[in-house]
Design a protein around this motif. Structure first.
Motif, short mmCIF file in Angstrom:
data_model
loop_
_atom_site.label_atom_id
_atom_site.label_comp_id
_atom_site.label_asym_id
_atom_site.label_seq_id
_atom_site.Cartn_x
_atom_site.Cartn_y
_atom_site.Cartn_z
N MET A 359 64.53 19.79 -71.43
CA MET A 359 63.08 19.70 -71.65
C MET A 359 62.72 19.82 -73.13
O MET A 359 61.76 19.22 -73.58
CB MET A 359 62.34 20.78 -70.85
CG MET A 359 62.18 20.44 -69.38
SD MET A 359 61.47 18.83 -69.07
CE MET A 359 59.85 19.04 -69.78
N GLN B 97 63.88 30.18 -66.43
CA GLN B 97 65.25 30.05 -66.92
C GLN B 97 65.14 29.79 -68.42
O GLN B 97 64.84 30.71 -69.17
CB GLN B 97 66.02 29.00 -66.13
CG GLN B 97 66.27 29.49 -64.68
CD GLN B 97 67.22 28.64 -63.89
OE1 GLN B 97 68.10 27.95 -64.41
NE2 GLN B 97 67.07 28.67 -62.57
N CYS B 98 65.34 28.55 -68.86
CA CYS B 98 65.19 28.33 -70.30
C CYS B 98 63.76 28.63 -70.74
O CYS B 98 63.51 29.01 -71.86
CB CYS B 98 65.61 26.93 -70.71
SG CYS B 98 64.34 25.66 -70.55
N GLY B 99 62.82 28.42 -69.83
CA GLY B 99 61.43 28.79 -70.10
C GLY B 99 60.60 27.71 -70.76
O GLY B 99 59.38 27.84 -70.87
N TYR B 100 61.24 26.65 -71.20
CA TYR B 100 60.54 25.67 -72.03
C TYR B 100 59.40 24.97 -71.28
O TYR B 100 58.36 24.68 -71.85
CB TYR B 100 61.53 24.62 -72.55
CG TYR B 100 60.97 23.77 -73.66
CD1 TYR B 100 60.94 24.23 -74.98
CD2 TYR B 100 60.46 22.51 -73.40
CE1 TYR B 100 60.42 23.45 -76.00
CE2 TYR B 100 59.93 21.72 -74.42
CZ TYR B 100 59.91 22.20 -75.72
OH TYR B 100 59.41 21.43 -76.73
N CYS B 101 59.58 24.73 -69.98
CA CYS B 101 58.54 24.04 -69.20
C CYS B 101 57.48 24.99 -68.71
O CYS B 101 56.48 24.56 -68.16
CB CYS B 101 59.16 23.35 -67.99
SG CYS B 101 59.65 24.53 -66.70
N GLN B 102 57.72 26.31 -68.84
CA GLN B 102 56.93 27.26 -68.05
C GLN B 102 55.50 27.42 -68.54
O GLN B 102 54.61 27.72 -67.74
CB GLN B 102 57.64 28.62 -67.96
CG GLN B 102 59.03 28.57 -67.32
CD GLN B 102 59.04 28.18 -65.84
OE1 GLN B 102 58.00 28.17 -65.19
NE2 GLN B 102 60.22 27.86 -65.31
N CYS B 133 60.74 20.47 -64.50
CA CYS B 133 61.59 21.57 -64.93
C CYS B 133 63.03 21.13 -64.80
O CYS B 133 63.53 20.97 -63.69
CB CYS B 133 61.35 22.81 -64.07
SG CYS B 133 62.49 24.15 -64.49
N ARG B 134 63.69 20.90 -65.92
CA ARG B 134 65.08 20.45 -65.84
C ARG B 134 66.02 21.58 -65.45
O ARG B 134 67.15 21.34 -65.03
CB ARG B 134 65.51 19.83 -67.18
CG ARG B 134 64.97 18.43 -67.38
CD ARG B 134 65.65 17.40 -66.48
NE ARG B 134 66.94 16.98 -66.98
CZ ARG B 134 67.92 16.47 -66.21
NH1 ARG B 134 67.75 16.37 -64.91
NH2 ARG B 134 69.05 16.09 -66.75
N CYS B 135 65.59 22.83 -65.61
CA CYS B 135 66.42 23.94 -65.14
C CYS B 135 66.34 24.09 -63.63
O CYS B 135 67.11 24.85 -63.04
CB CYS B 135 66.00 25.24 -65.80
SG CYS B 135 66.25 25.26 -67.58
N THR B 137 63.67 25.27 -61.56
CA THR B 137 63.10 26.52 -61.07
C THR B 137 62.03 26.29 -59.99
O THR B 137 61.31 27.22 -59.65
CB THR B 137 62.45 27.31 -62.23
OG1 THR B 137 61.36 26.55 -62.78
CG2 THR B 137 63.44 27.61 -63.34
#
Ligand code: FES
Ligand code: FES
Lengths: 735, 151
Positions: A359, B97-102, B133-135, B137
């Protein structure tokens, strides 16, 4: 004598790390843990350095810093990209150091091979699902060293035997419990004591763990729900410019014409940098930079790769895979066994190039000066990045400061330093710091892709359907040969054959080989799950074909071949039981199973699918059983099983990068499709508890899921999927 | 062109071309980096902010289209009751997770709960399927929205 040398060495490494931190390579990744407000985060420079060098800081090794104010900082040798590693590594340290997770703050480690090498990979790299495995012992030892010294400092002050004292939640108590001193109060005295060799300290018996094995809360959650978390792309520096970049659409091509004047007329654009392989427009903000890049109307000279196409790449693989390759495994006499078999099964499997599409798009901020180069980036490979930048700038390694960041999804992409190298090439022409950000299109079209593989398999079955011969030839690019050449011996890439050379099943006659075929005009690299992601799909599909040929149930057939492999048998039995294997399903519904040993863990999945009359595949449920030995945080494992499964499933359903005229045909999330919330199945995790050595988790579910799903499609439709992504056209109901 | 933007309750003057996306004004001009860039084409939702309470993709919102509408970003969504409930649920259920989309996920979810306090699964799908969300979640995102909504 030996011990003395070791002590000296450790002291030296500690000094080295302190120097590295003093130079400002460490970053605080968030402020939640120190209780600062949101406002102060925006006021704070993105590169705030931890005050490590407060006089009297206790720094017994590369991982622990306790200063007299009581701040406990744990330094993370591996980088956080969502996998929860800052929490699990902190838990390993905190268990022995005797601090609570809410008493610590964590910090990214600088590049330092001696202090922070991942012993499984041999480099300070975050990857291979290796972090917990590599640091399971070293971090507990580091924590124990710290605790022992803090206790010794307290005992000295109280003039008692250290053995009578104990530590809990960052405080040392004497035997009576009436006297106590906090770690902060002891830091200065503990810093003066000689550091014992890590190997000599006693570690807790796992049955006494109070933190390891619990569902401790992630240390990075709170900063990720309110916008405070800082990723590389969030870097802000005084005087910083932002650059949008266009890279030659064909690998090896060059910019032919650039309308610099038009770009410079855009408000906010400062500079156009043409480095042939790419053009960057440098501006006050990304909005202006992108607009300037469009105005520049760049045309390209394609160079030698302008004709590269998928069809040609596949044709080359088909041809090359007819020739024998480097032998990964050869047991028994496959030729004879195949000739004498009652039944023979042959198949060709293919998997596509895949992009990572994390992302957070690729980005890197560089400030290149005469005598130093400062880099702000999220990287899985800080030491490699540092070396490459040193080479490129001609500066010594010590002058290359890598400030690592939280990564907005790694998946292997950030094991490569190409984004940093490109940013440094651009920064050579820019005065002051510059942040280079790739658009999503650039990110997808200039990725380093999971290789396209073509596999040929043959098996012979005896009259009872048992496999008496198994041959598997893998053809494709060798990432390892480029990335870690010493690991490739006699042409054999151990990653390309991982989980294929040693399937979990009893196979008396087996031959597995690898043919290296490098596609022109395509860069390949690590992708979540590495070798097993492709091999487990192939092996687990083919064993399913054999079960069908033997007219046996896929689970029963596998169980019959796993008598020698109790852990694999156990995960298979558990997954099958929890999924209700064998219970009836409606028409065009099916269950499929797969089993895997990779990254030191045993995993089994059962997928349940429904295939509509038009071929549309709905994955309804995935049941995953995993045995990863002793584990750190079951909640993190469940999260990884959920996310890792979807990462693999996304690729199986949608993932494919194709080339035409040297160009990647996909560009954004409308042509390289991610799974979305309305499409995802429920994923259930069943964790086996035992005292085996820890295994890796982050990639296991990614590698195993495709075969479970395609085997379920076979059960539902009778159609065998031998190439990915799944072609729904081929699954249409014939009625 | 100079614009006065109302963001998270305060006014900000910016001097940029009118066609510059709000996303870059927030991130680069005003230094509010909680709003993320993911695709630039309204395909991923990472850049979601609220304009007068509506979830919009700031990468496709020209700054000259904002006018005197109230912009809310992830940095201030916790001041709204839905935002605070969602952030709490996100932490309780360990969504990130990585949090970038959150940031974008929470902004989309907050807009959903404001208009639909008790969403069904289908309503969650409809409101959230623009957020990638690529992680992976999603399972926890769904659970956390329900948790925050008390359904
Ligand atoms: S960045 Fe705006 S929707 Fe993706
Ligand atoms: S948490 Fe990483 S992209 Fe959603």
């Amino acid at each position: 004598m030996d011990r003395l040398i070791l002590t000296e060495q450790i002291a030296d490494e500690t000094a080295m790390s302190r120097r590295a931190l003093l130079q400002g390579t460490g970053l605080l990744l968030g402020f939640a843990l120190t209780g600062a407000s949101t406002e102060s985060v925006f006021a704070a420079p993105a590169s705030q350095v931890v005050e490590n060098e407060v006089a009297g800081t206790f720094a017994p090794n590369g991982f622990i810093r306790i200063n007299p104010t009581g701040a406990v900082t744990l330094i993370m040798p591996m980088v956080e990209m969502g996998q929860g590693v800052y929490t699990s590594l902190s838990m390993l340290l905190a268990e022995e150091l005797e601090v609570k997770l809410d008493q610590i703050q964590v910090q990214h480690a600088p590049p330092n091979h001696a202090l922070y090498v991942n012993s499984i990979i041999g480099i300070q790299n975050t990857g291979g699902s290796a972090s917990v495995r590599a640091f399971w012992t070293p971090l507990r030892q580091a924590g124990s060293v710290g605790r022992n010294l803090l206790i010794a400092a307290a005992a000295k002050r109280w003039n008692v035997d250290p053995a009578t004292c104990r530590a809990k939640d960052g405080v040392v108590f004497d035997a009576s419990g009436s006297k106590h001193l906090s770690y902060g109060e002891l830091a200065e005295a503990a810093a003066k004591l000689p550091v014992p060799p890590a190997a000599n300290v006693k570690l807790k018996n796992p049955k006494d763990f109070i933190l390891i094995g619990t569902r401790a809360k992630r240390v990075d959650s709170s900063i990720k729900v309110d916008g405070r978390a800082l990723y590389g792309i969030d870097t802000r520096l005084p005087g910083m410019k932002v650059a949008a970049v266009a890279i030659s659409p064909v690998l090896g091509g060059k910019a032919k014409t650039v309308d610099e004047k038009a770009a410079l007329t855009v408000k906010g654009v400062r500079q156009v940098v043409n480095i042939d392989e790419a053009v960057a427009v440098v501006a006050d903000h990304m909005g202006a930079a992108k607009k300037g890049l469009e105005a520049a109307a760049i045309t390209w000279d394609d160079g030698p790769n302008g004709k590269v196409s998928n069809a040609d790449i596949v044709k080359q693989l088909e041809e090359e895979s007819k020739k024998p390759g480097a032998v990964a495994r050869n047991v028994g006499d496959v030729g004879k066994a195949l000739a004498e078999a009652a039944q023979r099964v042959d198949a060709i499997y293919q998997v596509p190039f895949l992009a990572h599409a994390a992302m957070e798009p690729m980005n890197c901020t560089v400030h290149l000066q005469k005598d130093r180069c400062d880099i702000w980036v999220g990287t899985q490979a800080p030491t490699i990045t540092q070396s490459l930048v040193a080479e490129l700038t001609g500066l010594p390694k010590e002058a290359i400061k890598i400030r690592n960041h939280l990564i907005g999804g790694g998946f292997g992409r950030r094991l490569e330093a190409d984004g940093t190298v490109l940013a440094v090439k651009i920064a050579k022409h820019v005065d002051g710091p510059v942040k280079v950000i790739w658009s999503r299109e650039e990110d997808i079209q200039h990725d380093m892709y999971r290789p396209y593989y073509l596999d040929r398999l043959s098996a012979g079955l005896d009259a009872a359907g048992k496999p008496v011969a198994w041959t598997h030839r893998i053809a494709g690019s060798s990432v390892m040969a480029r990335y870690y050449p010493p690991y490739v011996k006699d042409g054999l890439d151990p990653d390309a054959v991982e989980a294929a050379a040693e399937p979990p099943y009893a196979l008396a006659n087996i031959h597995v080989d690898f043919v290296r075929v490098e596609p022109a005009g395509v860069r390949t690299s690590w992708w979540r799950g590495v070798g097993p992601t492709h091999n487990v799909f192939v092996v687990e599909s083919f064993i399913d074909e054999l079960a069908h040929a033997a007219k046996q149930d896929p689970v029963a057939y596998r169980k019959g071949l796993l008598g020698h492999n109790p852990r694999a048998l156990a995960v298979l039995s558990l997954a099958a039981e929890k999924a209700g294997w064998g219970s009836p399903l409606p028409a065009r519904h099916g269950r499929g199973v797969s089993v895997q040993f990779a990254y030191g863990s045993y995993t089994s999945q059962v997928a349940e699918v429904e295939v509509a009359a038009d071929g549309f595949v709905k994955v309804k449920r995935i049941v995953c059983a995993i045995d990863c030995g002793m584990y750190v945080n079951p909640d993190t494992i469940e999260a990884q099983v959920q996310g890792g499964t979807l990462f693999g499933l996304t690729a199986a359903l949608h993932g494919s990068i194709t080339f035409k005229d040297g160009r990647v045909e996909q560009s954004n999330f409308d042509s390289y499709l991610p799974m979305r919330i309305d499409e995802v199945p429920v994923v259930e995790t069943h964790l086996i508890k035992n005292a085996e050595a820890p295994g890796g988790v982050g990639e296991a579910p990614t590698a195993i899921v495709s075969a479970a799903v395609t085997n379920a499609i076979f059960a539902a439709t009778g159609r065998r999927v031998r190439s990915l992504p799944i072609d729904t056209n081929s699954l249409k109901s014939s009625s | 062109m100079a614009f006065t933007l109302k963001i998270n309750g305060s006014s900000h003057e910016v001097d940029v071309d009118g066609d510059i996306p709000l996303l870059w004004v927030l991130r680069d001009v005003l230094g509010m980096t909680g709003t993320k860039f993911g695709c630039g084409q309204a395909l991923c939702g990472a850049c979601t902010v609220h304009v007068d309470g509506q979830a919009v993709r700031s990468c496709q919102t020209r700054v000259d289209s904002v006018g005197d509408s109230a912009v809310t970003t992830i940095e201030a969504i916790g001041r709204a009751p839905q935002g605070a409930a969602l952030q709490k649920a996100w932490l309780e259920l360990e969504v990130v997770q990585c949090g970038y989309c959150q940031s974008g996920q929470i902004m989309s979810a907050a807009a959903l709960l404001k208009d639909t306090p008790k969403p069904t699964d289908d309503e969650i799908d409809a409101a959230m399927s623009g957020n990638v969300c690529r992680c992976g979640t999603y399972q926890r995102i769904r659970a956390a929205i329900k948790h925050a909504a008390g359904v």
